[in-house]
Design an enzyme around this catalytic site. Sequence first.
Site, PDB file in Angstrom:
ATOM      1  N   ASP A  17       0.485 -18.092  35.968  1.00  0.00           N
ATOM      2  CA  ASP A  17       1.618 -18.330  36.862  1.00  0.00           C
ATOM      3  C   ASP A  17       1.062 -18.935  38.151  1.00  0.00           C
ATOM      4  O   ASP A  17       0.155 -18.367  38.764  1.00  0.00           O
ATOM      5  CB  ASP A  17       2.298 -16.984  37.170  1.00  0.00           C
ATOM      6  CG  ASP A  17       3.794 -17.107  37.324  1.00  0.00           C
ATOM      7  OD1 ASP A  17       4.237 -18.116  37.898  1.00  0.00           O
ATOM      8  OD2 ASP A  17       4.512 -16.186  36.889  1.00  0.00           O
ATOM      9  N   ASP A  24       5.875 -21.805  39.337  1.00  0.00           N
ATOM     10  CA  ASP A  24       6.938 -20.957  39.854  1.00  0.00           C
ATOM     11  C   ASP A  24       7.800 -21.691  40.882  1.00  0.00           C
ATOM     12  O   ASP A  24       7.263 -22.295  41.820  1.00  0.00           O
ATOM     13  CB  ASP A  24       6.291 -19.739  40.525  1.00  0.00           C
ATOM     14  CG  ASP A  24       7.315 -18.806  41.129  1.00  0.00           C
ATOM     15  OD1 ASP A  24       8.017 -18.146  40.358  1.00  0.00           O
ATOM     16  OD2 ASP A  24       7.426 -18.761  42.371  1.00  0.00           O
ATOM     17  N   GLU A  57       9.317 -23.723  36.147  1.00  0.00           N
ATOM     18  CA  GLU A  57      10.506 -22.880  36.129  1.00  0.00           C
ATOM     19  C   GLU A  57      11.687 -23.735  36.594  1.00  0.00           C
ATOM     20  O   GLU A  57      11.606 -24.414  37.611  1.00  0.00           O
ATOM     21  CB  GLU A  57      10.306 -21.720  37.105  1.00  0.00           C
ATOM     22  CG  GLU A  57      11.466 -20.761  37.108  1.00  0.00           C
ATOM     23  CD  GLU A  57      11.415 -19.774  38.260  1.00  0.00           C
ATOM     24  OE1 GLU A  57      10.790 -20.082  39.289  1.00  0.00           O
ATOM     25  OE2 GLU A  57      12.023 -18.710  38.122  1.00  0.00           O
ATOM     26  N   HIS A 105      11.005 -11.695  33.495  1.00  0.00           N
ATOM     27  CA  HIS A 105      10.892 -10.650  34.523  1.00  0.00           C
ATOM     28  C   HIS A 105      11.976 -10.766  35.606  1.00  0.00           C
ATOM     29  O   HIS A 105      12.059  -9.896  36.469  1.00  0.00           O
ATOM     30  CB  HIS A 105       9.513 -10.748  35.170  1.00  0.00           C
ATOM     31  CG  HIS A 105       9.356 -12.036  35.921  1.00  0.00           C
ATOM     32  ND1 HIS A 105       9.296 -13.259  35.269  1.00  0.00           N
ATOM     33  CD2 HIS A 105       9.315 -12.301  37.236  1.00  0.00           C
ATOM     34  CE1 HIS A 105       9.208 -14.217  36.180  1.00  0.00           C
ATOM     35  NE2 HIS A 105       9.221 -13.666  37.379  1.00  0.00           N
ATOM     36  N   ASP A 106      12.738 -11.858  35.604  1.00  0.00           N
ATOM     37  CA  ASP A 106      13.799 -12.016  36.613  1.00  0.00           C
ATOM     38  C   ASP A 106      15.161 -11.641  36.050  1.00  0.00           C
ATOM     39  O   ASP A 106      16.190 -11.886  36.695  1.00  0.00           O
ATOM     40  CB  ASP A 106      13.860 -13.468  37.102  1.00  0.00           C
ATOM     41  CG  ASP A 106      12.660 -13.827  37.951  1.00  0.00           C
ATOM     42  OD1 ASP A 106      12.123 -12.923  38.624  1.00  0.00           O
ATOM     43  OD2 ASP A 106      12.253 -14.994  37.935  1.00  0.00           O
TER      44      ASP A 106
HETATM   45  C1  GLC Z   1      10.506 -17.211  40.696  1.00  0.00           C
HETATM   46  C2  GLC Z   1       9.932 -15.968  40.066  1.00  0.00           C
HETATM   47  C3  GLC Z   1      10.514 -14.767  40.746  1.00  0.00           C
HETATM   48  C4  GLC Z   1      10.127 -14.810  42.208  1.00  0.00           C
HETATM   49  C5  GLC Z   1      10.546 -16.127  42.836  1.00  0.00           C
HETATM   50  C6  GLC Z   1       9.845 -16.331  44.150  1.00  0.00           C
HETATM   51  O1  GLC Z   1      11.864 -17.314  40.485  1.00  0.00           O
HETATM   52  O2  GLC Z   1      10.163 -15.983  38.686  1.00  0.00           O
HETATM   53  O3  GLC Z   1      10.090 -13.560  40.172  1.00  0.00           O
HETATM   54  O4  GLC Z   1      10.726 -13.747  42.880  1.00  0.00           O
HETATM   55  O5  GLC Z   1      10.184 -17.238  42.044  1.00  0.00           O
HETATM   56  O6  GLC Z   1       8.489 -16.563  43.927  1.00  0.00           O
END
Ligand code: GLC
Length: 578
Positions: A131, A233, A287, A353-354
């Site tokens: 990541d 990310d 992402e 995880h989100d």
């Molecule tokens: C992405 C991650 C998330 C995080 C955010 C800020 O969306 O998946 O878990 O809180 O970025 O880094």
Amino acid sequence: MNKAIAIVNLIAILFFLDNFNSHAQNLSNNADSLDRKWWKEAIVYQIYPRSFKDSDGDGVGDLKGIISKLDYIKSLGINAIWLNPIYSSPNDDNGYDVSDYRNIMKDFGTMADFDSLLSGMHQRGIKFVMDLVVNHSSDEHDWFKQSRSSRTNPYRDYYHWWNAEDGKPPYRYSLFDVNNDAWMYDSTTNAYYLHYFSRKQPDLNWENPKLREEVYNIMKFWADKGVDGFRLDAFGFAAKDTTFPQFPKGFEKHFSLYYSMQGNLHGYLQQMNKEVLSKYDVMSVAEGTGNTLEDAHNMVDANRHELNMAYPFEGIDLAKPEGYELIHFKEVFSKWDSTFEQSGWLGVFLANHDQARMVSRFGNDSPAFREHSSEMLTTFVLTMRGTPFYYNGDELGMTNIRFNKIEDYRDVQTLNAYQHEKNIGGDTIAYIKRKAFESRDNGRTPFQWDNITNAGFTTGTPWIKANPNYTTINEKQQDKDPNSILNYFKKIVQLRKNNLVLVYGKYTLLDKDNPDAYAYTRELNGAKFLIMLNFRSKTSTVNIVFDLSKAKLLSDNYTAHSTGNVLQPYEAVVYQLQ
Ligand code: GLC
């Protein structure tokens, strides 16, 4: 005697070679028309390190914990792992606030642990996707400490600053801020800094070539260590118009339209590709996908030399507390498939995880249907075109924990939004109810290894409570049960791995107006698979024209199989058509 053995061996070798040749022939026939890549054929298992396995009793999962479970992970059959961030971090957002990109978070272990983890994965034929959090850093990163120290500091332009004497900066929405305000005033230099996420996650200034160079060097550092891929990310937000124009009132309701894929983002990706990605055998996935299908496609069109894979949210965003329309779900996944039919590639997922747990959002986690609906959803993720991203714990059918008081939550987003609700005199009871369905912490409770204290995750006090249903839902018990979700997952993984048609085959939606069942075919070089999934707790009938009496049943999540096109509640079947 020896001669007889030699002859038997010779026959065996000839037989093996013959088989091997025809197998290789098959693959090469397929390969002729396919642009085969390991990352297209991979099944990615996502591990949330904080909650996977604690080796030292401090209540936080760690790298040694993951190492101790590598044989379990291997036994799943998956061949790539994506780990959420493991860099040094004060953990405002569980590692998504990085204070040192070349070091390992203390709670997780040391660089030596990382090196053994990586070699342990590689020994087992498992690739590692890292990541990479570079839309923002932690406010405790040295760059930011320097940057905030004076207006003339060489690191000032690593972040976005707005001098207070120029008045209040134009409003920017923050996803995690208590006041939803992305500008934070800092008295040291009488200026505001920008943070799309929490105050402890200042946004990096990608318009600065020096910053970009730093990031490429960080990527090279890890690629030289042997990592096999990067997940970028929140990267869609990285490019910004630094003149900071006013956005229309109410823009925050559609903030992604204003934040995502702006300015020269594609240019930065092309530069990253040239400087780093093209120099290593690494896969890359960002992402989010921007605002249009064209943006998404451009990002992963091989001819443009940006990234490998898109990871779209439209499908996963469909689940709401009041449910979702299956017809719409089918439309969305079919649309994304067709966007990448000719070129580009897609990740397919129903959890991460989100999000709260897959079975609690898209299936049915009541005792009567939890197992079949988990298996049905798993079948979906593993039989679509595109690389499956499968979230740890879903192979056991782990469910939402549904905390009923704010004190149990740990997630910065959930906690700050609660505080915001309170500050504006909102309905905090309704808020807690909603979070029981959607809070990210539902997907972050400890992995349920067995039925002893804390689900066998830690001997200490877990950083977040374990779901009490670990006494019945756990790995140890499911491992022994041939009909468990876990063993079903392993079978369906093998089915995908043994059939290139499930990776590359053309996808065709069938019976599209059926509100209860999802059916599609996958076709490649004469092989044709039919997948039928019942999304309901009642029997459903699928309208198809195939004669199933001649078809071969490859997989069914019921031991008492359905007949023909009538599916039992949450049944999932895969046929090979003749
Ligand atoms: C992405 C991650 C998330 C995080 C955010 C800020 O969306 O998946 O878990 O809180 O970025 O880094």
